[in-house]
Scaffold this active site. Sequence first.
Site, mmCIF file in Angstrom:
data_model
loop_
_atom_site.group_PDB
_atom_site.id
_atom_site.type_symbol
_atom_site.label_atom_id
_atom_site.label_comp_id
_atom_site.label_asym_id
_atom_site.label_seq_id
_atom_site.Cartn_x
_atom_site.Cartn_y
_atom_site.Cartn_z
ATOM 1 C CG LEU A 175 82.727 40.470 90.823
ATOM 2 C CD1 LEU A 175 84.212 40.778 90.742
ATOM 3 C CD2 LEU A 175 82.487 39.254 91.718
ATOM 4 N N GLY A 176 79.461 43.822 91.109
ATOM 5 C CA GLY A 176 78.847 44.985 91.740
ATOM 6 C C GLY A 176 78.635 46.054 90.690
ATOM 7 N N GLY A 182 78.601 50.254 90.085
ATOM 8 C CA GLY A 182 78.946 51.561 90.639
ATOM 9 C C GLY A 182 78.562 52.646 89.656
ATOM 10 C CG ASN A 196 83.147 55.258 87.018
ATOM 11 O OD1 ASN A 196 82.956 56.232 86.309
ATOM 12 N ND2 ASN A 196 83.794 55.317 88.165
ATOM 13 N N GLY A 197 79.640 52.041 86.079
ATOM 14 C CA GLY A 197 79.203 50.808 85.425
ATOM 15 C C GLY A 197 79.515 49.598 86.281
ATOM 16 C CB VAL A 207 83.077 45.800 89.451
ATOM 17 C CG1 VAL A 207 84.334 45.018 89.756
ATOM 18 C CG2 VAL A 207 83.322 47.301 89.688
ATOM 19 C CE LYS A 231 85.757 51.857 89.214
ATOM 20 N NZ LYS A 231 85.785 52.442 90.559
ATOM 21 C CD GLU A 248 93.052 42.287 97.113
ATOM 22 O OE1 GLU A 248 93.110 41.202 97.713
ATOM 23 O OE2 GLU A 248 93.525 43.337 97.568
ATOM 24 C CG ASP A 264 82.820 58.106 97.225
ATOM 25 O OD1 ASP A 264 81.851 58.636 97.800
ATOM 26 O OD2 ASP A 264 82.683 57.320 96.254
HETATM 27 P P1 ADP Z 1 82.280 52.954 90.918
HETATM 28 O O1 ADP Z 1 83.522 53.783 90.943
HETATM 29 O O2 ADP Z 1 81.714 52.788 89.549
HETATM 30 O O3 ADP Z 1 81.265 53.368 91.951
HETATM 31 P P2 ADP Z 1 83.320 50.784 92.588
HETATM 32 O O4 ADP Z 1 84.793 50.703 92.489
HETATM 33 O O5 ADP Z 1 82.763 51.444 93.811
HETATM 34 O O6 ADP Z 1 82.721 51.452 91.264
HETATM 35 O O7 ADP Z 1 82.682 49.343 92.493
HETATM 36 C C1 ADP Z 1 81.281 49.153 92.457
HETATM 37 C C2 ADP Z 1 80.920 47.909 93.237
HETATM 38 O O8 ADP Z 1 81.554 46.763 92.638
HETATM 39 C C3 ADP Z 1 81.393 47.917 94.686
HETATM 40 O O9 ADP Z 1 80.477 48.532 95.563
HETATM 41 C C4 ADP Z 1 81.541 46.416 94.968
HETATM 42 O O10 ADP Z 1 80.292 45.861 95.339
HETATM 43 C C5 ADP Z 1 81.979 45.846 93.624
HETATM 44 N N1 ADP Z 1 83.437 45.743 93.568
HETATM 45 C C6 ADP Z 1 84.316 46.746 93.327
HETATM 46 N N2 ADP Z 1 85.575 46.312 93.365
HETATM 47 C C7 ADP Z 1 85.519 44.991 93.651
HETATM 48 C C8 ADP Z 1 86.511 43.961 93.831
HETATM 49 N N3 ADP Z 1 87.816 44.224 93.730
HETATM 50 N N4 ADP Z 1 86.078 42.718 94.121
HETATM 51 C C9 ADP Z 1 84.752 42.438 94.221
HETATM 52 N N5 ADP Z 1 83.784 43.354 94.065
HETATM 53 C C10 ADP Z 1 84.154 44.625 93.779
#
Ligand code: ADP
Length: 364
Positions: free
Chosen positions: A43-44, A46, A48-49, A51, A66, A112, A157
Amino acid sequence: MSSHPLTGKAPPDFAAHVPSAQKPLIPKKHAITGDYTILTRSLGVGVNGKVLECIHKATGERRALKILRENPKSRRELDLHWRSCSHENIVNICDVYENVFMGHRSLLVVMECMEGGELFDRIQDKGHFTEREAAEVVRCISLAVAHLHHMDIAHRDLKPENLLYSDKTPSAKLKLTDFGFAKENHGSKALTTPCYTPYYVAPEVLGPEKYDTSCDMWSIGVITYILLCGFPPFYSYGGAPISPGMKKRIRQGQYGFPDPEWTNVSSQAKDLIKGLLKTNPADRFTIDDVLRHRWIAGYQEVPQTPLACIQVLQDDKELWPDIQDEMSHALATMRVADEPSKIKKVADANNPILARRAKKNSGK
Ligand code: ADP
């Protein structure tokens, strides 16, 4: 209760934003795959890898997973997110597992699924965007931040990638996520509660904790600014992330409200931004100042002026990754800053995006 100088109204009832106490977090120890089907689609991505998308077997619901390596930093992220996630503008955590994943002790956080995507992607997809809609967005972000700051938690952040929409419908909720840099200030309340208000103590004496929350206020200022015009208030030269020049401009508060993008934007919106982008963190608006500000408290009366934001975002699409990088780096700089910056504000802005837009608008 005293009235606010800007709105003349009584402060809002903050108790309304305080949730009932969250139940203690007890991660499930059995394998997540007993309850969820984990899909390979991400889904995305970040720091940390990925999601990942997953399906809750019992209900068929799509959720987001995550995966965090088990360590004290991840525990803190999870703990602070868990304690704050009962708010409607914070991404909800549905389940947590402690499993060995790919050979590593991991915390698997099921959230969610935010199907509506990131804040500015959604705005770009809209046909039009008005100042009133911008005020509504800033209000939602501020309610999430107020919830955290009232629990003495700073997010640290707060940037566009961490603001996600629940779905693609017009009534979708905007929610804050990623507590990877969140920090709790144990005990700072003791020094600022009404029964012990040390009016005579300089802000610095209260310790750097005070400035953790002011970093979130700076973020709200930058996001509000971009929502209203489509470009950021500070920009570096030559695409180098957070160049020394940009650091200096942030410290000196060098930004402006140039024409034509800002011509029709209300003075109240500009007043809010000025309060949020103050160079000295101690002078910056607090989240309670924001919630009381007329542009936020009276968001339903904000003029429905069409904004240049969508057009500018579309024109400058290729610059967006740089803008995101710069905001991340600026926040990282603030998180490590030992001392609040206290350099005087300088009026003129040296912003290459602005220069480019000014040239374009003058037809040269
Ligand atoms: P990190 O801590 O590794 O940076 P994030 O929590 O920011 O990770 O999540 C990375 C990306 O994953 C977000 O920018 C978003 O695009 C996607 N993402 C994170 N959480 C959700 C979620 N609950 N539903 C859909 N997409 C998500």
